[in-house]
Enzyme design. Structure first.
Site: not given
Ligand code: PLP
Length: 386
Positions: A131, A216, A245
């Protein structure tokens, strides 16, 4: 339900409660009910709700300078970039507003690098179950099954392979490939860890094949796993890193971070109105100054070990499954796929937890959570699981 809720776009299934205030691990709703919060904004409020240091940083910076436009440097932007560079071991930092925006930037940076250094290669290999966010490109990069048919056609240029399968990854890298993009732990997929051995092998493989490694760490970074970045557990370092986050401790703040070798944006290639604004950057500085301290990170590891141990004991007693994850990003596998039912019952009893999959409960409390709060959480959870 009041009129105001009727006007909120229904992009999520939300319980009929309205939150009004929080402190540390606790939230209170408009009816005066309190909740022990093990969701914490989805692993965002790393210092808990309304930590005094954050409140003070917001107050002080708001009275000084809120936004001077990204056309100018500001001192908080410079300080936070320095803190992130020092804490990650990488070099250049682009501050932005959400994890998806940071990942979108990582994809663009890799594609630019491919134009400059790899004959126009643009493909990025990602993993099933991953994700990376909800912009069109980051949804296209994600391996979340529910995204497969949404918003077609997707952005081209992503190949997906099974996680922890080095042969599949090696076979997917071609002359069109510019990068491999991974989460050290797939959070949204249900806390599915990338093994340290795999991560090390991927680092070697990407170097050998001349492609970039993007990690990520939107969910795993900023102390969540007990190290500032989760890649430290494996002893590797990516070329490009994304943080979000916990970086803002609850305010919208994220970062695209790159090594000198991968950092190839030129003026005009990337930007945005709110990027690097002093107000959010000031909060990020306050958060990172606390979280990067070794005793704080040792505390996260110790509380994480305690929570994992207690969850394992509870699971064995009630006949549930494994406990996965690291630090304070943990999951409990349920033997019956009743995750949502457990979440709903827990809410009624005053506990907030999350079920990213029907057979998985996820625990992502504040990094400042106490052992007493862990014990109280388990006491509330037990009858919901039984
Ligand atoms: N990447 C990862 C691993 C995530 O867990 C999330 C959100 O849960 C995101 C990207 C996306 O972040 P945002 O919701 O701040 O756009």
């Amino acid at each position: 339900m009041s009129d105001t809720l009727d006007h909120v776009m229904k992009v999520a299934t939300r319980p009929p409660v309205v939150m009004v205030e929080g402190a540390g691990s606790w939230l209170r709703d408009s009816e005066g009910r309190t909740y022990l919060d093990f969701v914490q904004g989805w692993a965002v409020n790393c210092l808990g709700h309304c930590h005094p240091v954050m409140v003070e940083a917001i107050r002080t910076q708001a009275a000084r300078l809120i936004n001077c436009s990204p056309a100018y440097y500001n001192e908080r932007m410079a300080r936070l970039a320095t803190l992130i560079a020092e804490s990650s071991g990488l070099d250049h930092v682009f501050l932005c507003n959400s994890g998806a925006e940071a990942n979108e930037g990582a994809i663009k940076l890799a594609r630019k690098w491919g134009q400059l250094h790899r004959g126009g290669a643009f493909e990025i290999v990602t993993t099933h179950g991953s994700f990376h966010g909800r912009t069109l490109a980051t949804m296209s990069a994600s391996g979340k099954p529910a995204f497969e048919r949404l918003y077609e056609p997707k952005v081209p240029g992503f190949r997906k392979v099974p996680l922890n399968d080095l042969d599949a990854l090696a076979a997917a890298i071609t002359e069109r490939t510019v990068a491999v993009m991974l989460e050290p732990i797939q959070g949204e997929a249900g806390v599915v860890p990338t093994t340290d051995a795999y991560l090390r092998a991927v680092r070697d493989l990407t170097r050998e094949r001349g492609v970039l490694l993007i990690l990520d760490e939107i969910q795993t970074g900023v102390g969540r796993t007990g190290r500032f970045c989760a890649f430290e557990h494996a002893g590797v370092r990516p070329d490009i890193l994304t943080l979000g986050k916990g970086l803002g401790g609850g305010v919208p703040l994220a970062a695209l971070v790159a090594s000198v070798h991968a950092s190839c944006f030129e003026p005009g290639d990337q930007g945005g109105t709110f990027n690097g604004n002093p107000l959010m950057a000031a909060v990020g500085c306050a958060v990172v100054e606390i979280v990067r301290e070794p005793p704080f990170l040792a505390g996260v590891r110790a509380t994480g070990d305690y929570l994992a141990e207690r969850l394992r004991a509870l699971s064995a007693e009630l006949g549930h499954g494994e406990v996965r994850g690291r630090g304070l990003l943990l999951a409990l596998a349920l033997t019956r796929g009743e995750g949502q039912k457990v979440v709903d019952t827990a809410l009624e009893r005053g506990l907030l937890i999350n079920a990213p999959r029907p057979d998985t409960l996820r625990f992502m409390p504040a990094l400042t959570v106490t052992r007493d709060e862990v014990d109280r959480m388990l006491a509330l959870l037990e009858p919901c699981l039984a």
